[in-house]
Design a protein around this motif. Structure first.
Motif, PDB file in Angstrom:
ATOM      1  N   LEU A  36      37.316 -13.783  38.619  1.00 56.96           N
ATOM      2  CA  LEU A  36      37.151 -14.433  37.559  1.00 56.96           C
ATOM      3  C   LEU A  36      35.476 -14.407  37.128  1.00 56.96           C
ATOM      4  O   LEU A  36      35.277 -14.146  35.908  1.00 56.96           O
ATOM      5  CB  LEU A  36      37.544 -16.099  37.756  1.00 56.96           C
ATOM      6  CG  LEU A  36      39.060 -16.295  37.620  1.00 56.96           C
ATOM      7  CD1 LEU A  36      39.377 -17.695  37.768  1.00 56.96           C
ATOM      8  CD2 LEU A  36      39.908 -15.660  36.412  1.00 56.96           C
ATOM      9  N   LEU A  37      34.748 -14.396  38.198  1.00 57.43           N
ATOM     10  CA  LEU A  37      33.327 -14.359  37.930  1.00 57.43           C
ATOM     11  C   LEU A  37      32.826 -13.015  37.228  1.00 57.43           C
ATOM     12  O   LEU A  37      32.151 -12.988  36.521  1.00 57.43           O
ATOM     13  CB  LEU A  37      32.586 -14.591  39.159  1.00 57.43           C
ATOM     14  CG  LEU A  37      31.050 -14.636  38.915  1.00 57.43           C
ATOM     15  CD1 LEU A  37      30.622 -15.643  37.896  1.00 57.43           C
ATOM     16  CD2 LEU A  37      30.424 -15.046  40.328  1.00 57.43           C
ATOM     17  N   VAL A  38      33.512 -12.248  37.820  1.00 61.99           N
ATOM     18  CA  VAL A  38      33.234 -10.536  37.490  1.00 61.99           C
ATOM     19  C   VAL A  38      33.852 -10.540  36.109  1.00 61.99           C
ATOM     20  O   VAL A  38      33.070  -9.847  35.142  1.00 61.99           O
ATOM     21  CB  VAL A  38      33.990  -9.553  38.362  1.00 61.99           C
ATOM     22  CG1 VAL A  38      33.981  -8.251  37.789  1.00 61.99           C
ATOM     23  CG2 VAL A  38      33.268  -9.610  39.808  1.00 61.99           C
ATOM     24  N   ILE A  39      35.008 -11.132  35.646  1.00 58.90           N
ATOM     25  CA  ILE A  39      35.792 -10.844  34.600  1.00 58.90           C
ATOM     26  C   ILE A  39      34.638 -11.585  33.427  1.00 58.90           C
ATOM     27  O   ILE A  39      34.685 -10.903  32.347  1.00 58.90           O
ATOM     28  CB  ILE A  39      37.271 -11.483  34.610  1.00 58.90           C
ATOM     29  CG1 ILE A  39      37.933 -10.681  35.121  1.00 58.90           C
ATOM     30  CG2 ILE A  39      37.308 -11.884  33.092  1.00 58.90           C
ATOM     31  CD1 ILE A  39      39.318 -11.223  35.480  1.00 58.90           C
ATOM     32  N   SER A  40      34.201 -12.497  33.622  1.00 61.13           N
ATOM     33  CA  SER A  40      33.298 -13.354  32.712  1.00 61.13           C
ATOM     34  C   SER A  40      32.026 -12.585  32.602  1.00 61.13           C
ATOM     35  O   SER A  40      31.393 -12.870  31.409  1.00 61.13           O
ATOM     36  CB  SER A  40      33.003 -14.623  33.305  1.00 61.13           C
ATOM     37  OG  SER A  40      31.968 -14.665  34.403  1.00 61.13           O
ATOM     38  N   LEU A  41      31.791 -11.825  33.242  1.00 64.11           N
ATOM     39  CA  LEU A  41      30.506 -10.950  33.215  1.00 64.11           C
ATOM     40  C   LEU A  41      30.750  -9.442  32.504  1.00 64.11           C
ATOM     41  O   LEU A  41      29.886  -8.641  32.129  1.00 64.11           O
ATOM     42  CB  LEU A  41      29.591 -10.623  34.253  1.00 64.11           C
ATOM     43  CG  LEU A  41      29.233 -12.078  34.840  1.00 64.11           C
ATOM     44  CD1 LEU A  41      28.463 -11.489  36.270  1.00 64.11           C
ATOM     45  CD2 LEU A  41      28.190 -12.544  33.863  1.00 64.11           C
ATOM     46  N   LEU A  42      32.285  -9.193  32.250  1.00 64.33           N
ATOM     47  CA  LEU A  42      32.748  -7.860  31.483  1.00 64.33           C
ATOM     48  C   LEU A  42      32.042  -7.689  30.467  1.00 64.33           C
ATOM     49  O   LEU A  42      31.424  -6.733  29.756  1.00 64.33           O
ATOM     50  CB  LEU A  42      33.984  -7.687  31.546  1.00 64.33           C
ATOM     51  CG  LEU A  42      35.010  -7.058  32.766  1.00 64.33           C
ATOM     52  CD1 LEU A  42      36.283  -7.130  32.552  1.00 64.33           C
ATOM     53  CD2 LEU A  42      34.201  -5.779  33.147  1.00 64.33           C
ATOM     54  N   ALA A  43      32.050  -8.922  29.343  1.00 62.14           N
ATOM     55  CA  ALA A  43      31.683  -8.796  28.097  1.00 62.14           C
ATOM     56  C   ALA A  43      30.296  -8.409  27.930  1.00 62.14           C
ATOM     57  O   ALA A  43      29.994  -7.383  27.070  1.00 62.14           O
ATOM     58  CB  ALA A  43      32.058 -10.160  27.512  1.00 62.14           C
TER      59      ALA A  43
ATOM     60  N   TRP B 114      37.704  -9.702  21.188  1.00 65.46           N
ATOM     61  CA  TRP B 114      37.959 -10.229  22.734  1.00 65.46           C
ATOM     62  C   TRP B 114      36.554 -10.916  22.746  1.00 65.46           C
ATOM     63  O   TRP B 114      36.543 -11.801  23.677  1.00 65.46           O
ATOM     64  CB  TRP B 114      38.007  -8.864  23.465  1.00 65.46           C
ATOM     65  CG  TRP B 114      38.057  -8.848  24.931  1.00 65.46           C
ATOM     66  CD1 TRP B 114      38.832  -9.072  25.587  1.00 65.46           C
ATOM     67  CD2 TRP B 114      36.856  -8.761  25.614  1.00 65.46           C
ATOM     68  NE1 TRP B 114      38.891  -9.287  26.845  1.00 65.46           N
ATOM     69  CE2 TRP B 114      37.432  -8.851  27.148  1.00 65.46           C
ATOM     70  CE3 TRP B 114      35.606  -8.379  25.564  1.00 65.46           C
ATOM     71  CZ2 TRP B 114      36.461  -8.661  28.383  1.00 65.46           C
ATOM     72  CZ3 TRP B 114      34.798  -8.134  26.759  1.00 65.46           C
ATOM     73  CH2 TRP B 114      35.379  -8.432  27.907  1.00 65.46           C
ATOM     74  N   ASN B 118      35.835 -15.121  24.500  1.00 63.79           N
ATOM     75  CA  ASN B 118      35.654 -15.409  25.814  1.00 63.79           C
ATOM     76  C   ASN B 118      35.136 -16.857  25.996  1.00 63.79           C
ATOM     77  O   ASN B 118      34.027 -17.200  25.463  1.00 63.79           O
ATOM     78  CB  ASN B 118      34.578 -14.364  26.099  1.00 63.79           C
ATOM     79  CG  ASN B 118      34.122 -14.422  27.740  1.00 63.79           C
ATOM     80  OD1 ASN B 118      34.896 -15.167  28.544  1.00 63.79           O
ATOM     81  ND2 ASN B 118      33.031 -13.559  28.158  1.00 63.79           N
ATOM     82  N   GLY B 122      36.527 -17.090  33.150  1.00 61.84           N
ATOM     83  CA  GLY B 122      37.822 -16.196  33.028  1.00 61.84           C
ATOM     84  C   GLY B 122      38.787 -16.588  32.156  1.00 61.84           C
ATOM     85  O   GLY B 122      39.697 -16.134  32.267  1.00 61.84           O
ATOM     86  N   ALA B 186      24.036  -8.484  34.206  1.00 58.68           N
ATOM     87  CA  ALA B 186      25.125  -7.687  33.747  1.00 58.68           C
ATOM     88  C   ALA B 186      24.924  -6.729  32.708  1.00 58.68           C
ATOM     89  O   ALA B 186      25.334  -5.648  32.638  1.00 58.68           O
ATOM     90  CB  ALA B 186      26.448  -8.574  33.623  1.00 58.68           C
ATOM     91  N   ALA B 214      29.166  -5.681  35.784  1.00 60.58           N
ATOM     92  CA  ALA B 214      29.429  -7.036  36.066  1.00 60.58           C
ATOM     93  C   ALA B 214      29.712  -7.256  37.595  1.00 60.58           C
ATOM     94  O   ALA B 214      29.409  -8.297  38.113  1.00 60.58           O
ATOM     95  CB  ALA B 214      31.070  -7.235  35.051  1.00 60.58           C
ATOM     96  N   VAL B 218      27.227  -9.582  40.192  1.00 60.65           N
ATOM     97  CA  VAL B 218      27.845 -10.591  41.103  1.00 60.65           C
ATOM     98  C   VAL B 218      27.351 -10.497  42.441  1.00 60.65           C
ATOM     99  O   VAL B 218      26.996 -11.296  43.324  1.00 60.65           O
ATOM    100  CB  VAL B 218      29.326 -10.832  40.944  1.00 60.65           C
ATOM    101  CG1 VAL B 218      29.869 -11.431  42.025  1.00 60.65           C
ATOM    102  CG2 VAL B 218      29.744 -11.056  39.703  1.00 60.65           C
TER     103      VAL B 218
END
Lengths: 102, 221
Positions: A36-43, B114, B118, B122, B186, B214, B218
């Protein structure tokens, strides 16, 4: 002309499949916290990559041209809290002006 | 979430989508102008209506314009759209309902909607995303039609600086996403990775590889 229609049909089907894949396979499921943390940084990662390539890439070469001036002007507009529409109009105008001068 | 909250989200998405739609008209117009000499008048509009993915349409059209095969054009478009796989995994948790509904919700992903949907940690507000995308769809198709039929009057869209609209637009969305050092990290890694790969890989791969930004942000925090 056949190639055009094959391209359009093929790309339409492929795009729909790619977009459906995630929600179809994993819809409603809770994902592990690290993911979830990685996903929040995808944008931010994806958006920054789009900005960088659309400003500096020309095919496979990296160039600094009028677009860089336009995007820098957009960054200034964003820092001054201009609405998004104003921001993109400023970018287009500055890019066109710099290109006209060149 | 009760249905009324979903409706409220959807309406808020429609409102936020209206200025985005203005940008979609201009970029769609650029696509129409560029695609008309390659595909004629009808095909670009059909493409915008059934593919509805800007960067992939530009890439596939460029391949055809260079005399490439349909297969090569499709592969170029798929590479540019491959980012919707991780993006789709990101929204999956927030998409509830039957299989057909989930597959349809996936179609509502476009970069801008998208990113705006956000909610952090998540979570995505998919009804908000759907509202924003539904306003953009007619704008994209209409913009393409204006470009196809008005191309002669418009001339070279680069002279108007329209090629700077997309990066400026994404920069505005990026500014909303930069909260805290992790997101800045990121973004920085994503941009560097994409630029570093640009000379060596087909279009689309640099954007896809930027997702690693991303992961790395992390790992290194």
């Amino acid at each position: 002309m056949t190639a055009v229609w094959v391209t359009i049909g093929g790309l339409a089907v492929a795009t729909a499949a790619i977009k459906a894949a995630g929600p179809l396979a994993l819809g409603g499921r809770t994902l592990p916290t690290p993911l979830l943390l990685v996903i929040s940084l995808l944008a931010p990662a994806l958006l920054a990559a789009l900005v960088a390539t659309q400003t500096f890439a020309d095919g496979r070469s990296l160039v600094i041209d009028a677009r860089a001036a336009g995007v820098a002007a957009a960054a200034t507009a964003i820092a001054l809290r201009a609405p998004l529409v104003v921001t993109i109009v400023v970018a287009a105008l500055v890019t066109a002006a710099v290109r006209g001068l060149a | 979430m009760p249905a009324s909250a979903n409706r409220e989200s959807f309406r808020a998405g429609v409102r936020v989508g209206i200025p985005l739609a203005a940008a979609s008209v201009l970029v769609g117009l650029s696509f129409g102008v560029l695609a008309e000499p390659v595909m004629g008048e009808v095909a670009p509009i059909v493409m915008s209506a059934i593919v509805f993915a800007g960067s992939a349409q530009f890439a596939a059209t460029a391949v055809l314009a260079d005399g490439g095969s349909a297969a090569a054009a499709i592969v170029a478009g798929i590479l540019l759209n491959a980012r919707f796989l991780p993006m789709g995994i990101a929204i999956a948790r927030s998409v509830r309902g039957g299989r057909l509904w989930r597959a349809l919700m996936g179609q509502a992903m476009i970069d801008a909607s998208w990113a705006l949907a956000n909610r952090g940690e998540g979570r995505f507000d998919v009804h908000y995303m759907l509202g924003a995308t539904l306003v953009n769809y007619p704008a994209w198709v209409a913009g393409t039609a204006i470009g196809v039929f008005g191309g002669g009057a418009i001339g070279n869209t680069d002279d108007l600086g329209l090629d700077a609209i997309f990066p400026a637009f994404f920069l505005g969305l990026l500014a909303n996403e930069l909260r805290g050092s992790l997101s800045v990290g990121a973004a920085a890694i994503g941009a560097v990775v994409a630029l570093a790969l640009t000379p060596f890989t087909p279009a689309g791969v640099p954007i896809l590889a930027a997702c690693a930004g991303a992961l790395l942000a992390v790992r290194w925090r």
